[in-house]
Design a protein around this motif. Structure first.
Motif, PDB file in Angstrom:
ATOM      1  N   GLU A 181       0.861  -1.173   0.000  1.00 20.94           N
ATOM      2  CA  GLU A 181       0.000   0.000   0.000  1.00 20.94           C
ATOM      3  C   GLU A 181       0.905   1.233   0.000  1.00 20.94           C
ATOM      4  OE1 GLU A 181      -3.567   0.125   2.368  1.00 20.94           O
ATOM      5  OE2 GLU A 181      -3.196  -1.875   3.201  1.00 20.94           O
ATOM      6  N   TYR A 182       0.390   2.356  -0.515  1.00 21.09           N
ATOM      7  CA  TYR A 182       1.185   3.579  -0.506  1.00 21.09           C
ATOM      8  C   TYR A 182       0.265   4.788  -0.537  1.00 21.09           C
ATOM      9  CZ  TYR A 182       0.372   3.713  -5.588  1.00 21.09           C
ATOM     10  OH  TYR A 182      -0.203   3.738  -6.832  1.00 21.09           O
ATOM     11  N   VAL A 183       0.820   5.916  -0.120  1.00 18.56           N
ATOM     12  CA  VAL A 183       0.097   7.189  -0.131  1.00 18.56           C
ATOM     13  C   VAL A 183       0.802   8.125  -1.096  1.00 18.56           C
ATOM     14  CG1 VAL A 183      -0.643   9.188   1.222  1.00 18.56           C
ATOM     15  CG2 VAL A 183      -0.656   6.908   2.266  1.00 18.56           C
ATOM     16  N   GLY A 252      -6.976   2.996   8.276  1.00 18.55           N
ATOM     17  CA  GLY A 252      -7.535   2.542   7.010  1.00 18.55           C
ATOM     18  C   GLY A 252      -6.479   1.761   6.253  1.00 18.55           C
ATOM     19  N   VAL A 253      -5.299   2.374   6.061  1.00 20.88           N
ATOM     20  CA  VAL A 253      -4.158   1.654   5.507  1.00 20.88           C
ATOM     21  C   VAL A 253      -3.812   0.525   6.470  1.00 20.88           C
ATOM     22  CG1 VAL A 253      -1.740   1.804   4.847  1.00 20.88           C
ATOM     23  CG2 VAL A 253      -3.263   3.733   4.385  1.00 20.88           C
ATOM     24  N   SER A 254      -3.753  -0.676   5.989  1.00 17.00           N
ATOM     25  CA  SER A 254      -3.431  -1.904   6.732  1.00 17.00           C
ATOM     26  C   SER A 254      -4.591  -2.434   7.569  1.00 17.00           C
ATOM     27  CB  SER A 254      -2.195  -1.746   7.631  1.00 17.00           C
ATOM     28  OG  SER A 254      -2.524  -1.130   8.877  1.00 17.00           O
ATOM     29  N   GLN A 255      -5.624  -1.620   7.804  1.00 13.42           N
ATOM     30  CA  GLN A 255      -6.781  -2.011   8.608  1.00 13.42           C
ATOM     31  C   GLN A 255      -6.391  -2.451  10.023  1.00 13.42           C
ATOM     32  OE1 GLN A 255      -9.746  -4.508   6.759  1.00 13.42           O
ATOM     33  NE2 GLN A 255      -9.145  -3.868   4.699  1.00 13.42           N
ATOM     34  N   ALA A 256      -5.332  -1.889  10.549  1.00  9.50           N
ATOM     35  CA  ALA A 256      -4.816  -2.322  11.839  1.00  9.50           C
ATOM     36  C   ALA A 256      -5.497  -1.622  13.005  1.00  9.50           C
ATOM     37  CB  ALA A 256      -3.317  -2.062  11.910  1.00  9.50           C
ATOM     38  N   TRP A 289      -3.494   5.276  -1.961  1.00  8.80           N
ATOM     39  CA  TRP A 289      -4.290   6.224  -1.188  1.00  8.80           C
ATOM     40  C   TRP A 289      -3.839   7.631  -1.564  1.00  8.80           C
ATOM     41  CZ3 TRP A 289      -7.840   4.410   2.581  1.00  8.80           C
ATOM     42  CH2 TRP A 289      -7.790   3.032   2.823  1.00  8.80           C
ATOM     43  N   THR A 290      -4.766   8.580  -1.614  1.00  4.57           N
ATOM     44  CA  THR A 290      -4.446   9.939  -2.022  1.00  4.57           C
ATOM     45  C   THR A 290      -4.674  10.910  -0.866  1.00  4.57           C
ATOM     46  OG1 THR A 290      -6.687  10.455  -2.770  1.00  4.57           O
ATOM     47  CG2 THR A 290      -5.211   9.365  -4.356  1.00  4.57           C
ATOM     48  N   GLU A 291      -4.352  12.175  -1.137  1.00  2.00           N
ATOM     49  CA  GLU A 291      -4.549  13.216  -0.129  1.00  2.00           C
ATOM     50  C   GLU A 291      -6.013  13.321   0.277  1.00  2.00           C
ATOM     51  OE1 GLU A 291      -2.632  17.646   0.634  1.00  2.00           O
ATOM     52  OE2 GLU A 291      -2.593  16.738  -1.365  1.00  2.00           O
ATOM     53  N   GLU A 292      -6.904  13.076  -0.662  1.00  2.00           N
ATOM     54  CA  GLU A 292      -8.334  13.131  -0.373  1.00  2.00           C
ATOM     55  C   GLU A 292      -8.774  11.998   0.563  1.00  2.00           C
ATOM     56  OE1 GLU A 292      -7.032  13.462  -3.421  1.00  2.00           O
ATOM     57  OE2 GLU A 292      -7.377  15.633  -3.562  1.00  2.00           O
ATOM     58  N   ASP A 293      -7.973  10.951   0.638  1.00  2.00           N
ATOM     59  CA  ASP A 293      -8.308   9.801   1.482  1.00  2.00           C
ATOM     60  C   ASP A 293      -7.774   9.935   2.905  1.00  2.00           C
ATOM     61  OD1 ASP A 293      -9.420   8.421  -0.745  1.00  2.00           O
ATOM     62  OD2 ASP A 293      -7.418   7.774  -1.338  1.00  2.00           O
ATOM     63  N   GLY A 297      -7.614   6.956   5.448  1.00  7.20           N
ATOM     64  CA  GLY A 297      -6.403   6.151   5.323  1.00  7.20           C
ATOM     65  C   GLY A 297      -5.613   6.033   6.601  1.00  7.20           C
ATOM     66  N   ASN A 298      -5.291   7.175   7.217  1.00 10.33           N
ATOM     67  CA  ASN A 298      -4.472   7.103   8.422  1.00 10.33           C
ATOM     68  C   ASN A 298      -5.280   6.690   9.638  1.00 10.33           C
ATOM     69  OD1 ASN A 298      -3.147   8.604  10.991  1.00 10.33           O
ATOM     70  ND2 ASN A 298      -1.585   7.905   9.557  1.00 10.33           N
ATOM     71  N   THR A 299      -6.443   7.314   9.818  1.00  5.81           N
ATOM     72  CA  THR A 299      -7.277   6.989  10.977  1.00  5.81           C
ATOM     73  C   THR A 299      -8.693   6.725  10.503  1.00  5.81           C
ATOM     74  OG1 THR A 299      -5.898   8.439  12.343  1.00  5.81           O
ATOM     75  CG2 THR A 299      -7.995   7.710  13.268  1.00  5.81           C
ATOM     76  N   TYR A 300      -9.023   5.469  10.354  1.00  4.40           N
ATOM     77  CA  TYR A 300     -10.369   5.074   9.940  1.00  4.40           C
ATOM     78  C   TYR A 300     -11.367   5.498  11.013  1.00  4.40           C
ATOM     79  CZ  TYR A 300     -14.018   1.906   8.177  1.00  4.40           C
ATOM     80  OH  TYR A 300     -15.173   1.373   7.693  1.00  4.40           O
TER      81      TYR A 300
END
Length: 317
Positions: A181-183, A252-256, A289-293, A297-300
């Protein structure tokens, strides 16, 4: 001849200006087991870790990571990586067997970002003493003996003031990591990436920190707990010990499912980690993942580490 391969994350060698406080934190609060102490260095691992150690603690004048170590799939892969890295222009230093407790002959080198890596294969897997040994033959120590009690070492997250894409490219081409995954922000630059050599979403992450004093910063090391309830229990334990933390929350990224806490002795940030998902597809396409996400992405959901002082890199790596 096949290319050399990394099998897994091995350990992090941490230097701390307050060894007593760091030992208390990692042993008594986080709940790691001490394998042994040699010449003032303490070697620790989680109750489900099999190698000699996943963390070492050594006294020093400041907090920093001496090296991040990786185990190869085959003994000959250590020599294989040495040759490939030298061919690519990377300076390689050999660490002879016996120089570092717990494993055999190894190589050390620096990424373009100056993060120090170690690669080895031969390793000690000492049994736990009878008092601490689990009755389960497939488990090293008794679970829940003390503290937050994570099962195993999970991943590292490094930060750099350099171009993140350059570091991801190096990890992919020279060491065989796969981007999961990447931003990418609107300037089309990658600002964070998650990579692995295992089915985990990431064994290592690389994030941008343009204002960092050095290009070789550590964001955090991470230990795995079995489920979200274990993370909530860890929050209670940290609070009872008067230790501030960020979370729990879900990326959100990794769903952790996560909780972040800083070792009061060294300044090293530790993520207690659960949930996430496994990547078993051989043709996995990296998730963008983009800036809009950003808000997802970082904090679901939950306490946002991005909005806290704790998000800054803590020590050099």
């Amino acid at each position: 001849m096949s290319l050399p391969e990394i099998a897994k994350l091995g350990h992090v060698a941490l230097v701390t200006p307050d060894l007593e406080k760091s030992l208390w934190f990692f042993r008594d609060v986080i709940g790691l087991e001490v394998t042994e102490e040699v010449n003032g260095t303490y070697y620790l691992r989680a109750w489900g870790d099999f190698e000699h150690h996943t963390l070492s603690l050594t006294a020093g004048d400041r907090g920093y990571v001496d090296h991040i170590a990786w185990r190869t799939k085959r003994p000959e892969d250590v020599e294989g990586f040495a040759k490939l890295l030298k061919k690519a222009g990377t300076e390689v230093k050999w660490i002879e067997a016996g120089e570092e407790t717990g494993h055999g002959r190894a190589i050390r080198f620096k990424l373009p970002s100056l993060h120090s890596f170690e690669i080895y294969y031969d390793v000690e897997k000492p049994k736990a003493d009878e008092k601490r040994r689990s009755v389960l033959k497939n488990q090293t120590y008794k679970a829940w003996a003390r503290g937050c009690s994570p099962r195993r070492f999970d991943h590292v997250n490094i930060a750099t003031s350099m171009d993140v894409g350059e570091i991801l490219d190096y990890l992919g081409k020279q060491l065989g990591f796969k981007l999961r995954e990447y931003v990418k922000y609107q300037n089309e630059k990658i600002v964070a990436g998650w990579m692995s050599v295992t089915p985990l979403v990431h064994d290592i992450a690389v994030i941008t920190r343009p204002q960092a004093k050095t290009p070789n910063q550590l964001h955090h090391i991470s230990y795995w707990l079995d489920n979200a309830q274990d993370i909530l229990r860890a929050a209670d334990i940290l609070k009872e010990n008067g230790i501030h933390f960020i979370g729990p929350g879900k990326h959100g990224v990794s769903q952790a499912f996560y909780l972040y806490v800083i070792d009061p002795g060294s300044g090293c940030r530790v993520e207690l980690f659960s949930g996430s998902y496994l990547i078993l597809e051989p043709d996995w396409e990296p998730v963008e993942w983009t800036e809009e996400d950003h808000s997802i992405g970082n904090t679901y959901w939950g306490d946002s580490v991005m909005d806290k002082e704790m998000n800054k890199p803590t020590i050099e790596a």
